[in-house]
Design an enzyme around this catalytic site. Structure first.
Site, PDB file in Angstrom:
ATOM      1  CD  GLU A  41     -19.032 -61.044 -13.667  1.00  0.00           C
ATOM      2  OE1 GLU A  41     -19.260 -61.263 -15.028  1.00  0.00           O
ATOM      3  OE2 GLU A  41     -18.459 -61.797 -12.712  1.00  0.00           O
ATOM      4  CE  LYS A 111     -16.564 -61.805 -17.682  1.00  0.00           C
ATOM      5  NZ  LYS A 111     -17.681 -62.563 -16.775  1.00  0.00           N
ATOM      6  CB  CYS A 153     -15.577 -62.013 -13.437  1.00  0.00           C
ATOM      7  SG  CYS A 153     -15.719 -63.685 -12.706  1.00  0.00           S
TER       8      CYS A 153
END
Length: 272
Positions: A41, A111, A153
């Site tokens: 990321e 995300k 993440c």
């Protein structure tokens, strides 16, 4: 079996420096015969809101994305950039980009879950939603290593998302990350192994690791986990690369011996 590679980084705010590091590591990884490489990321820009918005590009356009396309084509592999800032109308997303070996940008993932938490470290307050807008779709892509589900993440803390990726055919799930050193030490491996066991998928997790120019410290410990939850290979906190084989015979055996997808009743109970 298919070889996959991970690049673990300590990225900074300058895309040129980060791209140069990725290029150098791809040269190493390509010689080992990997078919897909995952970066962490924020691998292209790791800084503050000003840095992310300054270097954000429109999807499919811009010098950074052209460079990434050229790298995938140069090394003839699937290149998955864990995330970079993408400008979409009046907002910026943190977005995974997937490039095929011919350099085509074939898919993306914005995300979904924003890291808006307080952590007992030097940074203390994390409010990702003040920098990025959340995505609104799941993404899967067919590659040379299988059907790959995309996540980033903080997503790893939401198991229902991973279950849905499995339902949509994923046999590999990618987890590029920038876990804090504090939360990483406490939860990183446990969460990753749990998602592998629950979904019976291979988990490929690439993390930022070390102390960054902005003084944030990330956990690193990139790893590859098989569908039984075994850690096949992992790194420590330092930058570097990792190579491992993905064996889908293991996936077939695990799913046949313990057919979780067929046994699941919770969804049908909710609908009744």
């Amino acid at each position: 079996m298919s070889k996959v590679g991970i690049i673990q980084m300590t990225s900074g705010p300058d895309p040129k420096d980060n791209l140069a590091y990725i290029d150098k590591q791809l040269d190493v990884l390509s010689k080992s015969g990997v078919k897909l490489v995952l970066t962490p990321e924020n691998s292209i820009v790791f800084g503050n809101k000003i840095d992310y918005h300054k270097h954000a590009e429109i999807f499919g356009e811009g010098v950074i994305q052209r460079s990434l396309s050229q790298l995938a084509k140069k090394y003839q592999l699937w290149l998955v950039i864990g995330s970079m800032p993408i400008r979409q109308e009046q907002r910026v997303t943190t977005t995974t980009l997937v490039y095929s070996p011919d350099g085509e940008l074939v898919d993306y993932y914005d995300k979904l879950h924003m890291f808006d938490v307080d952590v007992a470290d030097n940074h203390s307050r994390y409010r990702e939603s003040e920098t990025f807008a959340a995505g609104n779709r799941l993404s899967l892509v067919d590659t040379d290593i299988g059907r790959v589900g995309l996540s980033i993440c903080y997503d790893v803390r939401f198991p229902h998302m991973y279950s849905e990726l499995r339902k949509q055919g994923a046999n590999v799930i990618l987890v590029p990350a920038a876990f804090t050193a504090t939360t990483g030490k406490a939860h990183w491996e446990t969460l990753l192994r749990s998602r592998a066991i629950e979904t019976q998928c291979w988990i490929i997790a690439s993390g930022q690791g070390g102390v960054h120019p902005c003084n944030r410290e990330t956990w690193g410990h990139s790893m590859i986990i098989d569908p039984w939850g075994n850690v096949v290979m992992k790194l420590d906190q330092k930058s570097g690369v990792l190579v491992a084989d993905i064996d889908h015979n293991i996936t077939k055996t695990v799913r046949a011996n313990m057919p979780l997808a067929e046994h699941a009743r919770f969804t049908s109970i909710l609908k009744s």
